[in-house]
Write a protein that holds these residues in place. Sequence first.
Motif, PDB file in Angstrom:
ATOM      1  N   UNK A 219       0.285  -0.674  -8.389  1.00  0.00           N
ATOM      2  CA  UNK A 219       0.023  -0.651  -6.944  1.00  0.00           C
ATOM      3  C   UNK A 219       0.985   0.338  -6.255  1.00  0.00           C
ATOM      4  N   UNK A 220       2.270   0.248  -6.614  1.00  0.00           N
ATOM      5  CA  UNK A 220       3.272   1.086  -5.931  1.00  0.00           C
ATOM      6  C   UNK A 220       3.119   2.570  -6.270  1.00  0.00           C
ATOM      7  N   UNK A 221       2.481   2.871  -7.413  1.00  0.00           N
ATOM      8  CA  UNK A 221       2.290   4.284  -7.753  1.00  0.00           C
ATOM      9  C   UNK A 221       1.342   4.959  -6.758  1.00  0.00           C
ATOM     10  N   UNK A 222       0.606   4.158  -5.965  1.00  0.00           N
ATOM     11  CA  UNK A 222      -0.313   4.730  -4.967  1.00  0.00           C
ATOM     12  C   UNK A 222       0.419   5.070  -3.662  1.00  0.00           C
ATOM     13  N   UNK A 223       1.694   4.733  -3.589  1.00  0.00           N
ATOM     14  CA  UNK A 223       2.450   5.004  -2.357  1.00  0.00           C
ATOM     15  C   UNK A 223       2.733   6.503  -2.220  1.00  0.00           C
ATOM     16  N   UNK A 224       2.918   6.932  -0.954  1.00  0.00           N
ATOM     17  CA  UNK A 224       3.275   8.318  -0.664  1.00  0.00           C
ATOM     18  C   UNK A 224       4.793   8.342  -0.482  1.00  0.00           C
ATOM     19  N   UNK A 225       5.501   8.847  -1.513  1.00  0.00           N
ATOM     20  CA  UNK A 225       6.965   8.765  -1.500  1.00  0.00           C
ATOM     21  C   UNK A 225       7.606   9.773  -0.551  1.00  0.00           C
ATOM     22  N   UNK A 226       6.837  10.823  -0.142  1.00  0.00           N
ATOM     23  CA  UNK A 226       7.404  11.806   0.788  1.00  0.00           C
ATOM     24  C   UNK A 226       7.376  11.224   2.213  1.00  0.00           C
ATOM     25  N   UNK A 227       6.214  10.678   2.583  1.00  0.00           N
ATOM     26  CA  UNK A 227       6.100  10.133   3.947  1.00  0.00           C
ATOM     27  C   UNK A 227       6.490   8.656   4.041  1.00  0.00           C
ATOM     28  N   UNK A 228       6.900   8.085   2.904  1.00  0.00           N
ATOM     29  CA  UNK A 228       7.349   6.691   2.839  1.00  0.00           C
ATOM     30  C   UNK A 228       6.318   5.712   3.390  1.00  0.00           C
ATOM     31  N   UNK A 229       5.085   5.836   2.917  1.00  0.00           N
ATOM     32  CA  UNK A 229       4.056   4.867   3.306  1.00  0.00           C
ATOM     33  C   UNK A 229       3.296   4.408   2.059  1.00  0.00           C
ATOM     34  N   UNK A 230       2.749   3.183   2.159  1.00  0.00           N
ATOM     35  CA  UNK A 230       1.939   2.667   1.061  1.00  0.00           C
ATOM     36  C   UNK A 230       0.575   2.285   1.620  1.00  0.00           C
ATOM     37  N   UNK A 231      -0.499   2.394   0.828  1.00  0.00           N
ATOM     38  CA  UNK A 231      -1.810   1.996   1.329  1.00  0.00           C
ATOM     39  C   UNK A 231      -1.818   0.509   1.679  1.00  0.00           C
ATOM     40  N   UNK A 232      -2.525   0.166   2.788  1.00  0.00           N
ATOM     41  CA  UNK A 232      -2.580  -1.231   3.201  1.00  0.00           C
ATOM     42  C   UNK A 232      -3.495  -1.998   2.253  1.00  0.00           C
ATOM     43  N   UNK A 233      -3.155  -3.276   2.024  1.00  0.00           N
ATOM     44  CA  UNK A 233      -4.012  -4.119   1.172  1.00  0.00           C
ATOM     45  C   UNK A 233      -5.415  -4.127   1.775  1.00  0.00           C
ATOM     46  N   UNK A 234      -6.431  -3.969   0.953  1.00  0.00           N
ATOM     47  CA  UNK A 234      -7.798  -3.945   1.474  1.00  0.00           C
ATOM     48  C   UNK A 234      -8.347  -2.537   1.424  1.00  0.00           C
ATOM     49  N   UNK A 235      -7.446  -1.534   1.614  1.00  0.00           N
ATOM     50  CA  UNK A 235      -7.906  -0.146   1.533  1.00  0.00           C
ATOM     51  C   UNK A 235      -7.641   0.418   0.130  1.00  0.00           C
ATOM     52  N   UNK A 236      -6.911  -0.381  -0.727  1.00  0.00           N
ATOM     53  CA  UNK A 236      -6.586   0.109  -2.076  1.00  0.00           C
ATOM     54  C   UNK A 236      -7.809  -0.014  -2.969  1.00  0.00           C
ATOM     55  N   UNK A 237      -8.117   1.080  -3.680  1.00  0.00           N
ATOM     56  CA  UNK A 237      -9.280   1.019  -4.594  1.00  0.00           C
ATOM     57  C   UNK A 237      -8.808   0.615  -5.980  1.00  0.00           C
TER      58      UNK A 237
END
Length: 237
Positions: A219-237
Motif C-alpha cells: 500500500x505504502x509503495x503507492x505513496x508519492x514520496x516527493x510531495x509526501x502524499x498517499x492515495x486515500x483509501x477507496x481510490x487505491x486500485x
Amino acid sequence: MDLKDTLALLHPAIAIAFVFPLIGIVINRSWLTRQRRLQATNGEKSKIPPSVGSEHLAIGYWLSGSVVGVALLGMAFPIFSKMIERDILTKEPSRVAFVVILFIASTASMVFLYRATSKLWRGIFATLSGVGLIILGAQPEVFRRDKEWFFSHYYYGIAAALLMIFSMAIVQDIYQDRKNRWRTVHILLNIFATILFLGQSMTGARDLLSIPYSWQASYLSKCDFTNKTCPQIGTVK
Ligand code: HEM
Ligand code: HEM
C-alpha cells in the motif's frame, strides 16, 4: 508480527539493549582513565582506582566486537531478505556465494584480531575485517542513502565500526608510546566515533520510522514520496 518483521527488529533491538549501554560504560571509564592519568602527572594522589584503564580496555574490546557484529547484522537482513525476494540465488549464484563467504571471513578476521598479539597480524586482521565490511556494504541490496551521505545510517555505522577496529589494532601502540601521540590520536578519533554513535541513534530511529510492516508495504509503495502524499483509501486500485 510476521517473521520478516521480527527479524528486521533484531538489529535495532541488539544495538539498543547491548551496544549503547556498552558505549556508556566505555566513555565513563575513558573519562576516569584520563582524570587519573592527569592527576598522577600533576603529582596529585588520585581517589580513582588504577583498574579503570584495564576496565576501559576490556569493555572497549566488547564494544568493538559488538559494533562490528551489529553492523554485519544490519547489512545481513536487507541483503538476504532482498536476495530471497528478487530470486538472486538463481540469477547470480556466484555473488550469493561470495557474500556468504565475506560474512564468514569478516567474522573470522575479527576473531583472529582478538587473538593476534604481534602488531603485523593485528594490522592484517584489522584491515581484512574493515575491507570485508566495506565490500558487503557495496552490495546493491544495502540502502546507503548516497545522496544524503552526511546523514546516512550506513556511512555513520561503517565509519564507527572501522574506528572501533582501528582502536583494537593500536592498543599496544597506546601503551608503548611514551610521548602519548597514539593516545591523543585514539582520543580524537573516538570523540568522533562518539558523535557517530549519537548519529546512529538518530538515523536508526528515523530509518525504523520509514520502514513499514511487511503487510503494509504494497500500500505504502503507492505513496508519492516527493510531495509526501498517499492515495486515500477507496481510490487505491
Ligand atoms: C567510545 C569509544 C572510546 C572512547 C571515547 C575512548 C576514549 C579514551 C580516552 C579518553 C582514554 C584516556 C586517554 C588518557 O589517558 O588521556 C582512552 C584510553 C585508552 N583506550 Fe579508549 N576510547 C574508546 C574506545 C576504545 C576501544 C574500543 C579500545 C580498544 C579496544 C580502547 C583502548 C584504549 C586503551 C588501551 C587506552 C589506554 C588505557 C590506559 O591508559 O590504561 N578505547 N580511551
Ligand atoms: C552502533 C550502533 C549501530 C550500528 C553500527 C548500525 C549499523 C547499521 C548498518 C551498517 C546497517 C546497514 C545499512 C543500512 O541499511 O542503513 C544498519 C541498518 C539499519 N539499522 Fe542500524 N546500526 C546501529 C544502531 C541502530 C539503532 C539504534 C537503530 C534503531 C533505533 C537502527 C536501525 C536500523 C535500521 C532500521 C536499519 C535498516 C535495516 C533494513 O534495511 O532493513 N540501527 N545499521
